[in-house]
Design a protein around this motif. Sequence first.
Motif, PDB file in Angstrom:
ATOM      1  N   TYR A  72       0.840  -1.207   0.000  1.00  0.00           N
ATOM      2  CA  TYR A  72       0.000   0.000   0.000  1.00  0.00           C
ATOM      3  C   TYR A  72       0.869   1.249   0.000  1.00  0.00           C
ATOM      4  N   ASP A  73       1.886   1.271   0.852  1.00  0.00           N
ATOM      5  CA  ASP A  73       2.744   2.451   0.974  1.00  0.00           C
ATOM      6  C   ASP A  73       3.493   2.763  -0.320  1.00  0.00           C
ATOM      7  N   LYS A  74       3.816   1.711  -1.099  1.00  0.00           N
ATOM      8  CA  LYS A  74       4.560   1.903  -2.348  1.00  0.00           C
ATOM      9  C   LYS A  74       3.643   2.126  -3.560  1.00  0.00           C
ATOM     10  N   GLY A  75       2.316   2.086  -3.341  1.00  0.00           N
ATOM     11  CA  GLY A  75       1.388   2.320  -4.446  1.00  0.00           C
ATOM     12  C   GLY A  75       1.048   1.093  -5.268  1.00  0.00           C
ATOM     13  N   TYR A  76       1.421  -0.103  -4.764  1.00  0.00           N
ATOM     14  CA  TYR A  76       1.077  -1.338  -5.473  1.00  0.00           C
ATOM     15  C   TYR A  76      -0.334  -1.814  -5.138  1.00  0.00           C
ATOM     16  N   ASN A  88      -5.742   3.563  -8.092  1.00  0.00           N
ATOM     17  CA  ASN A  88      -4.920   3.946  -9.236  1.00  0.00           C
ATOM     18  C   ASN A  88      -3.509   3.362  -9.136  1.00  0.00           C
ATOM     19  N   ILE A  89      -3.447   2.036  -9.063  1.00  0.00           N
ATOM     20  CA  ILE A  89      -2.178   1.325  -8.871  1.00  0.00           C
ATOM     21  C   ILE A  89      -1.213   1.632 -10.013  1.00  0.00           C
ATOM     22  N   ARG A 103      -0.536   4.218 -11.460  1.00  0.00           N
ATOM     23  CA  ARG A 103      -1.172   5.142 -12.416  1.00  0.00           C
ATOM     24  C   ARG A 103      -1.846   4.411 -13.582  1.00  0.00           C
ATOM     25  N   ASP A 135      -7.939  -0.148  -9.394  1.00  0.00           N
ATOM     26  CA  ASP A 135      -8.031  -0.064  -7.936  1.00  0.00           C
ATOM     27  C   ASP A 135      -8.192  -1.455  -7.341  1.00  0.00           C
TER      28      ASP A 135
END
Length: 438
Positions: A151-155, A159-160, A162, A166
């Motif tokens: 979650y913290d790294k955007g995985y 908008n995973i 970009r 989701d």
Amino acid sequence: MTTPRPETLAKLTPVLTKRWLSPDAWRIGTYEQLDGYAALRKALKAHPDDLIQLIKDSGLRGRGGAGFPTGLKWGFIPQGDGKPHYLVVNADEGEPGTCKDLPLMTHDPHALVEGVIIASYAIRAARAYIYIRGEAVHAARRLRNAVQEAYDKGYLGRNILRSGYDLELVVHSGAGAYICGEETALLDSLEGFRGQPRLRPPFPATHGLYASPTVVNNVGTIASVPPIVLGGADWWKTMGTEKSSGPMIYSLSGRINNPGQYECSMGVTLRDLLELAGGMQPGHNLKFWTPGGSSTPLLAAEHLDVPLDFEGVAAAGSILGTTATQIFSDQDCPVYATYRWLEFYHHESCGKCTPCREGNYWMVRVYRRILAGQGTHEDLDTLLDTCDNILGRSFCGLGDGATSSVTSSLKYFKQDYLDYIEGRTAPKLSDKQLVGAH
């Protein structure tokens, strides 16, 4: 202790286990240095249907026991139906001797997390769950930490990377019931109900979690997805056999020098695995073994060269199952081993159906009588008759699995039973343990 020959060592194919010995392998920094989340970036650029076709082309089959084609299962999910879709990972590993998913989640949890994201994207799921066994506290902590790191790294989240995709991922700890390893009982438990199997049809593909389309896959199955996305279907099929592609983690335990997990191409033999594990312990000779856990029919020393893939084990009269390879020697008793397994299945039966609930209850008592030196020849017929009334007649596979060691041990080791009944083997149970067996 024997040293494996180079040609036997070459049978090791570390794919899922390749990061296990790396320092801090469970942390996202280590994972990213070793191909971590590269497959996700590649997958998000592909069409979901192309990912499903890739998994079909790879020949990946379920690593949870049944061996059902994974891509085919994903393809069953109806698209454009207006319902939410779910991915549920079955991490409720609790069968005696089975120990491949827990070390995977402990040592390399991000492999599972990345696989979940890719699989969820392929089936158009916006929410995924990992249902882990309640007793697996350490593995659950590692897994929850990995999910938070993702979650913290955007995985994970909105908008995973970009991509516009989701996904929310929840790690849920069960209450420690073996029946929840059955996929529909797992779904009931996840919904907050008592874990008991559902009547099928309808199947989870259309009426799963919250009566919506759901894919339920094993930990090893989902963790295999990122390597396939990175390496391709043809690369995956260079390992294993024609109908059982890829590597498998074989969990070896029992009378061997080096018990543990050995990842080899499917089709490896027990003879090879024993060599990799340093051979039998001094003074012990192989007598019987399980190819896939306590719910699979026993095999004997004569089956040393059976290919350990789905077809090879089935041809030998057993099931590959969870590849929990328990090794027993001539100093172990197949009658007593079967009794201990039956005690487990009797205790873990959910009680929903009569054959499993009553059949296992009475078979345990027959075994206690035999092991206390008070058995009769008729008891052997009673055991087979009871198995016949459980197999194929219980509500789910728990009852079927419970009969496996009974019928197979009677097939290969009937003399061991007769030795107890006819007084040649000293009783293993006392009269106090016999209470309630009549």
